[in-house]
Design a protein around this motif. Sequence first.
Motif: not given
Length: 286
Positions: A168, A171, A178, A230, A235, A239
């Motif tokens: 996290e 990203a 997020l 993922s 996330l 995603l």
Amino acid sequence: MNAASQTGDEQTKYWNGIAGRAWTEEQEMLDRMYKPIEDLLVAAVPANSGHQVLDIGCGTGGMTLAVARRLGAEGRCVGIDISDPMLAAARARAEQEGVPATFIRANAQDHAFEPASFDMLISRFGVMFFDDPVRAFANMRRAVKDGAPLRFVAWRSLSENPFMTTAERTAAPLLPKLPARRPDAPGPFAFADQHRVHRILEESGWAGIDIQPIDVACTLPEKELVRYLSRFGPLGLILHEVDDRLRTQVIETVRAAFEPYVHGTEVRFNAACWMIRAQAPNKALR
């Protein structure tokens, strides 16, 4: 368990939706990764004792089955969780392996347990998601016999578990939406503050409270790292919503950030947790 901090019906929706599917589909990877923590809890259960043990937040049932095997034919282990897909997997595993574990689809915070029906309560990362933890632990206390032990493992702080937040943090610049974690809200790090945990247990009627830090070495195969990063945590929540180009960019960027944890074909990290022990008061001695 590993979810973004959520409250109310969001927890039920989350664990019966994207999180429940991810944990079910990646059951083998997660069971292997957290096996060292499971082993610590299973070892605390008296072998061949005939005990009745309740596993809180049992998920796909790996620890429930391990405890049931340890208890032997005279014992019983019951897993409770709010996730239908995870419990379906747990029941299928129990049937396939021929282990006499049973599972309840309910919230341990308010489920009508038969009073004093269990000899022990255990949980691996399953008790940090209650809306009202004092009410939840009071309800669980009523479900056990006088003097029954409580044993569970919960995560320590975010700062002590950088592996758990690498995805996290990395990203975030690419994904402005997020979800952010909220301290003390229901979620994996809700019990990071040991003083808060002590207060929750004390107010809900538990005694002999002992909270000790443990650091557990965990691993997963490098070939499974992309699936892990993922699919879980904040996330994993969003995603799947982004376009292919951005998704590829995020995964490549995040995977590079995990490089310090990669050692050949293995990913290694430290799980900074609390081992928490308590006991239901013995009314006869009060």
